[in-house]
Enzyme design. Structure first.
Site, PDB file in Angstrom:
ATOM      1  N   ASP A  40       0.827  -1.213   0.000  1.00 22.32           N
ATOM      2  CA  ASP A  40       0.000   0.000   0.000  1.00 22.32           C
ATOM      3  C   ASP A  40       0.859   1.261   0.000  1.00 22.32           C
ATOM      4  O   ASP A  40       0.471   2.285  -0.560  1.00 22.32           O
ATOM      5  CB  ASP A  40      -0.992   0.007   1.175  1.00 22.32           C
ATOM      6  CG  ASP A  40      -2.267   0.779   0.821  1.00 22.32           C
ATOM      7  OD1 ASP A  40      -2.740   0.637  -0.324  1.00 22.32           O
ATOM      8  OD2 ASP A  40      -2.771   1.523   1.670  1.00 22.32           O
ATOM      9  N   GLU A  70       0.158  11.017   5.293  1.00 26.27           N
ATOM     10  CA  GLU A  70       0.015   9.575   5.181  1.00 26.27           C
ATOM     11  C   GLU A  70       1.346   8.906   4.828  1.00 26.27           C
ATOM     12  O   GLU A  70       1.676   7.843   5.357  1.00 26.27           O
ATOM     13  CB  GLU A  70      -1.026   9.289   4.097  1.00 26.27           C
ATOM     14  CG  GLU A  70      -1.557   7.886   4.123  1.00 26.27           C
ATOM     15  CD  GLU A  70      -2.783   7.769   3.223  1.00 26.27           C
ATOM     16  OE1 GLU A  70      -3.754   8.516   3.449  1.00 26.27           O
ATOM     17  OE2 GLU A  70      -2.758   6.957   2.295  1.00 26.27           O
ATOM     18  N   GLU A 100     -11.269   6.140  -2.618  1.00 26.00           N
ATOM     19  CA  GLU A 100     -11.259   6.562  -1.216  1.00 26.00           C
ATOM     20  C   GLU A 100     -12.401   5.921  -0.425  1.00 26.00           C
ATOM     21  O   GLU A 100     -12.232   5.524   0.734  1.00 26.00           O
ATOM     22  CB  GLU A 100     -11.373   8.090  -1.121  1.00 26.00           C
ATOM     23  CG  GLU A 100     -10.244   8.870  -1.780  1.00 26.00           C
ATOM     24  CD  GLU A 100      -8.905   8.755  -1.085  1.00 26.00           C
ATOM     25  OE1 GLU A 100      -8.491   7.629  -0.736  1.00 26.00           O
ATOM     26  OE2 GLU A 100      -8.250   9.798  -0.898  1.00 26.00           O
ATOM     27  N   GLU A 124      -9.586  -3.103  -6.156  1.00 24.44           N
ATOM     28  CA  GLU A 124      -9.515  -3.060  -4.687  1.00 24.44           C
ATOM     29  C   GLU A 124      -9.610  -4.479  -4.101  1.00 24.44           C
ATOM     30  O   GLU A 124      -8.888  -4.806  -3.158  1.00 24.44           O
ATOM     31  CB  GLU A 124     -10.613  -2.157  -4.113  1.00 24.44           C
ATOM     32  CG  GLU A 124     -10.372  -0.660  -4.336  1.00 24.44           C
ATOM     33  CD  GLU A 124      -9.214  -0.085  -3.514  1.00 24.44           C
ATOM     34  OE1 GLU A 124      -8.824  -0.679  -2.492  1.00 24.44           O
ATOM     35  OE2 GLU A 124      -8.684   0.967  -3.907  1.00 24.44           O
TER      36      GLU A 124
HETATM   37  C1  LIG Z   1      -5.314   0.301  -2.709  1.00 22.34           C
HETATM   38  C2  LIG Z   1      -5.723   1.525  -1.970  1.00 22.34           C
HETATM   39  N1  LIG Z   1      -6.909   2.079  -2.220  1.00 22.34           N
HETATM   40  C3  LIG Z   1      -7.281   3.202  -1.553  1.00 22.34           C
HETATM   41  C4  LIG Z   1      -6.464   3.791  -0.621  1.00 22.34           C
HETATM   42  C5  LIG Z   1      -6.918   4.995   0.146  1.00 22.34           C
HETATM   43  N2  LIG Z   1      -6.395   6.203  -0.371  1.00 22.34           N
HETATM   44  C6  LIG Z   1      -5.263   6.760   0.083  1.00 22.34           C
HETATM   45  O1  LIG Z   1      -4.579   6.335   0.963  1.00 22.34           O
HETATM   46  C7  LIG Z   1      -5.224   3.176  -0.385  1.00 22.34           C
HETATM   47  N3  LIG Z   1      -4.357   3.659   0.524  1.00 22.34           N
HETATM   48  N4  LIG Z   1      -4.888   2.037  -1.055  1.00 22.34           N
END
Ligand SMILES: Cc1ncc(CNC=O)c(N)n1
Length: 224
Positions: free
Chosen positions: A50, A91, A143, A213
């Site tokens: 991530d 972040e 998000e 996702e």
């Molecule tokens: C794979 C994925 N999708 C959404 C997010 C959330 N957005 C930013 O952090 C994330 N971190 N990773």
């Protein structure tokens, strides 16, 4: 029927594609965080991948900001997106701290195929040929999946391990929920005035986000 007579476009997508949305926001990985059965090695794999994703998310957000600046008249859109960029700055610092806490070396993470596919999808949306309506609606969906997934891990009856609560709060907190609703409303505004063709493309992107996702959560298993 005029589009203005219908419910907001994103709301109709959420209804129409409910099972797929649930698949992304109630995935076995985040459900395992919620019930406390999660394997920490899965969590560490997710964390490393991530981090790489979030680094690629920065230029994507920058591209959405440019589109908003070019295609909207008031400052509201730019302000919301700029807030998102500021959050990403925190972040990235958080990922570095969290990774060292878990002994994950961020310099040596190799991106997995799913991550490369997701980053390539983000890059396709950065093209100047992709209009703002498409970019902002994909941005909202990306998000929203994290927000819904992690907010679920913080509900009263959850058994999320203490060590993972901070991660869940990062995306599951009320402020992030508010930000996601603001993005959703910007997306709805754009989709409402977009052509049928653009709305159709945006719906395909929405489904692609959900699929990516799910694949992304699947990577935490370490079998791909
Ligand atoms: C794979 C994925 N999708 C959404 C997010 C959330 N957005 C930013 O952090 C994330 N971190 N990773």
């Amino acid at each position: 029927m005029e589009r203005s007579d219908r419910a907001a476009v994103t709301v109709t997508w959420l209804k129409k594609h409910r099972p797929i949305y649930i698949g992304a926001t109630r995935h076995p990985f985040t459900l395992a965080i919620r019930d406390g059965s999660v394997d920490f090695s899965s969590f560490k794999r997710w964390l490393g991948q991530d981090y790489l994703f979030v680094r690629a998310f920065v230029p994507f957000l920058a591209s959405v900001l440019v589109k908003a600046w070019k295609e909207t008249d008031d400052d509201a859109d730019v302000d919301v997106i700029l807030g998102g960029i500021a959050t990403l700055n925190d972040e990235i610092a958080w990922f570095k701290r969290e990774a060292s806490k878990w002994d994950v070396s961020l310099d040596s993470i190799v991106p997995q195929q799913t991550n490369l596919d997701y980053c390539r999808f983000l890059e396709s949306l950065m093209s100047p040929d992709v209009d703002y309506a498409q970019a902002i609606s994909a941005f909202w969906a990306i998000e929203a999946v994290y927000q819904e997934s992690f907010a679920h891990c913080l509900e009263d009856d959850s058994k999320t391990p203490e060590a993972l609560k901070e991660t869940c709060r990062r995306w599951g907190n009320d402020g992030f929920g508010h930000y996601c609703r603001a993005l959703q409303s910007l997306a709805n505004q754009q989709l409402q005035k977009a052509s049928e063709e653009v709305v159709a493309k945006a719906e395909v992107n929405f489904l692609r986000v959900l699929e990516l996702e799910v694949d992304f959560w699947n990577m935490s298993r370490g079998t791909t």
